[in-house]
Write an enzyme that holds these catalytic residues in place. Structure first.
Site, PDB file in Angstrom:
ATOM      1  N   SER A 227       0.804  -1.209   0.095  1.00  0.00           N
ATOM      2  CA  SER A 227      -0.005   0.008  -0.186  1.00  0.00           C
ATOM      3  C   SER A 227       0.881   1.308   0.082  1.00  0.00           C
ATOM      4  O   SER A 227       1.637   1.469  -1.014  1.00  0.00           O
ATOM      5  CB  SER A 227      -1.092  -0.046   1.285  1.00  0.00           C
ATOM      6  OG  SER A 227      -1.829   0.963   0.911  1.00  0.00           O
ATOM      7  N   ASP A 453      -8.632  -4.057  -6.226  1.00  0.00           N
ATOM      8  CA  ASP A 453      -8.124  -3.358  -5.051  1.00  0.00           C
ATOM      9  C   ASP A 453      -8.921  -1.983  -4.952  1.00  0.00           C
ATOM     10  O   ASP A 453      -8.895  -1.240  -5.638  1.00  0.00           O
ATOM     11  CB  ASP A 453      -6.765  -2.887  -5.285  1.00  0.00           C
ATOM     12  CG  ASP A 453      -6.200  -2.680  -3.857  1.00  0.00           C
ATOM     13  OD1 ASP A 453      -6.659  -1.923  -3.248  1.00  0.00           O
ATOM     14  OD2 ASP A 453      -5.002  -3.325  -3.571  1.00  0.00           O
ATOM     15  N   HIS A 483      -7.595  -5.376  -0.744  1.00  0.00           N
ATOM     16  CA  HIS A 483      -6.474  -4.340  -0.505  1.00  0.00           C
ATOM     17  C   HIS A 483      -5.037  -5.556  -0.636  1.00  0.00           C
ATOM     18  O   HIS A 483      -4.829  -5.976   0.608  1.00  0.00           O
ATOM     19  CB  HIS A 483      -6.558  -3.665   0.413  1.00  0.00           C
ATOM     20  CG  HIS A 483      -5.478  -2.410   0.161  1.00  0.00           C
ATOM     21  ND1 HIS A 483      -4.975  -1.821  -0.721  1.00  0.00           N
ATOM     22  CD2 HIS A 483      -5.084  -1.757   1.322  1.00  0.00           C
ATOM     23  CE1 HIS A 483      -4.154  -1.008  -0.534  1.00  0.00           C
ATOM     24  NE2 HIS A 483      -4.222  -0.979   0.808  1.00  0.00           N
TER      25      HIS A 483
END
Length: 514
Positions: A227, A453, A483
């Site tokens: 991320s 995502d 995610h």
């Protein structure tokens, strides 16, 4: 939803909730050579601090391997390395394989910005046991986070009130109240953490990682960024291309976007995840308890949010489930397909007049535990984003952009659009419109994008590959939901990543895992 929050630990926090010091070590000056040669003192880890989220000290792994913690001294101001230091909190568990097979330390960043790696790594370590055969697993609280000179703004009671406010204002009075509240929050950050705020940029954290590499004894940085951790990794590769060893970027932040483009992308990503959730719900053999068709599911959610704007529901006493909290809770559940069941439960409860589950999900997104204590996830998130991002937006800017955001997502558009004013009146100027991740000469970096995502849309992976430059980024696609990709436990993804990190086998570009 905080300003561009991109973090794997959001899902962990939801599980915990639904299922029941400003300057650390602000010491004297060090010369750069002294910092590079410092010896870390590894000890048993203490319980996480309140800023890290609280809780118990990390338990040993099933194998009996124990977690160790240490503090690394880094310059407060990298442009003036002898002007005082801060402590950067580290955690590790040693490699499980033979010493002669050990490669080095694999450093993790799980996202945010604002997430504590010291608390995240023990929670997710079982996913990385294969990698531990040849690496010490290491993570850290980036500067401004947790024990690493954690940014503090308001106290727990004030944060409860802050998150109860209407963050999608409809009237001029509501808009002014929201602007005033944001000003007060930012002023509190300056009053309580003003000394550290200029020095929490991603470039500062990247320099800390290179110091960490030296102190850990590695000639190259071995890195796993998830991320926001992919942005941090890209910035590191730009600053230190020759020091990149084997690196994986998973759930990739688009490094080419400014805050508006990034937030619009997130609106599209969460809308896509909501569409996928709705289709999945109605396809279940027992039927979907929150709608007959995907369109009906989303229509009922939209009506719930509209009703909550006028009349909040009872939530976790004494707080009430507002429109903002419900939107935040829905977004939290969309981070992972594993949490879609909680979303269904929360919606069923809310339709029956009870807002507890959706509020618990919202609390998880905001870093609030069941005891009413907040980690510093949100203050750190705002501080790092605002130090990084140059643009400052006004109410007029937001109003002008609302049609674009609503087109991206009828449900999340307003919420993410109004989040743009988070950095208005921030006491520190932002560094750039977007990060620079060009890394000519760096070793290959494996870049993994997930087509479903919500928080870091799939397109960001290809743009990261392009921005890193020719011969650096190697793209891997996972056709999945949620995610991130490696933690999906998809064997194709995990085998490709493991073969690269453990044996240096660079895959051909363009592999697709389904």
């Amino acid at each position: 939803m905080p300003n561009r929050l991109r973090i794997r630990t959001a899902a962990l926090a939801a599980t915990a909730v639904v299922l029941p010091s400003l300057m650390a070590g602000c010491a004297g000056s060090f010369a750069d050579g002294e910092l590079s040669s410092q010896k870390l003192v590894w000890k048993d880890c203490p319980p996480p601090s309140e800023a890290e989220g609280g809780g118990s000290a990390p338990a040993p792994l099933p194998s009996g391997a124990r977690w160790q913690c240490a503090t690394m001294q880094a310059p407060l101001n990298w442009n003036n390395p002898t002007g005082g230091t801060i402590g950067v909190a580290l955690i590790r568990v040693k490699a499980s394989g033979p010493p002669n097979k050990r490669i080095g330390s694999l450093v993790f960043n799980f996202g945010g910005p604002g997430g504590s790696g010291v608390t995240a790594l023990p929670a997710f370590a079982p996913d990385y046991e294969t990698l531990r055969t040849r690496y010490d697993l290491v993570s850290f609280d980036p500067r401004g986070v947790g024990r690493s000179a954690g940014v503090k703004c308001k106290d727990d009671q004030q944060l409860d009130a802050f998150f109860q406010q209407d963050m999608t204002p409809d009237t001029a009075a509501e808009q002014q109240a929201f602007v005033n509240s944001t000003k007060q929050f930012n002023r509190a950050c300056e009053q309580n953490s003003g000394r550290v705020l200029p020095y929490v940029r991603t470039t500062d954290a990247a320099r800390d990682m290179d110091l960490m590499r030296k102190v850990l004894g590695d000639s190259k940085l071995y890195y796993f960024g998830i991320s926001y951790g992919t942005e941090l990794g890209g910035v590191y590769a730009h600053l230190f291309p020759k020091n990149v060893g084997r690196a994986v970027f998973d759930a990739v932040v688009d490094p080419t976007e400014d805050p508006v483009q990034s937030s619009v992308g997130q609106a599209k990503g969460f809308q896509l995840a909501l569409d996928n959730y709705a289709r999945d719900c109605v396809a279940k053999s027992g039927g979907c308890p929150v709608g007959r068709t995907p369109q009906d599911v989303e229509k009922r959610i939209a009506k719930l949010l509209k009703d909550l704007d006028k009349k909040p529901l009872p939530g976790i006493f004494p707080r009430r489930l507002t429109q903002t909290a419900a939107t935040n809770g829905i977004a939290q559940a969309l981070y992972s397909k594993d949490f879609w069941g909680y979303l269904t439960d929360g919606l069923k409860q809310a339709y029956a007049g009870d807002g507890k589950v959706l509020m618990a999900l919202s609390d998880a997104m905001n870093g609030r535990n069941e005891n009413g204590q907040y980690s510093n996830l949100i203050p750190a998130n705002v501080a790092i984003n605002c130090a990084d991002a140059k643009p400052r937006y006004t109410v007029a800017d937001v109003k002008a952009k609302l049609p674009q955001f609503r087109a991206a997502s009828p449900l999340f558009g307003d919420y993410l659009a109004w989040g743009l004013i988070s950095c208005t009146n921030w006491p520190v100027a932002g560094a750039a419109n977007h990060p620079n991740v060009s890394a000519p000469g760096a070793a290959p970096i494996l870049v993994v994008g997930n087509t479903g995502d919500p928080a870091t849309p799939y397109e960001g992976a290809r743009r990261m590959v392009q921005a890193l430059g020719p011969g650096v980024g190697v793209e891997l696609t996972y056709k999945g939901q949620g995610h991130g990709s490696y933690d999906s436990r998809d064997k194709c993804v995990q085998n490709t990543v493991n073969n690269y990190l453990l044996y240096g086998k660079v895959p051909r570009a363009g592999i697709v895992c389904t």
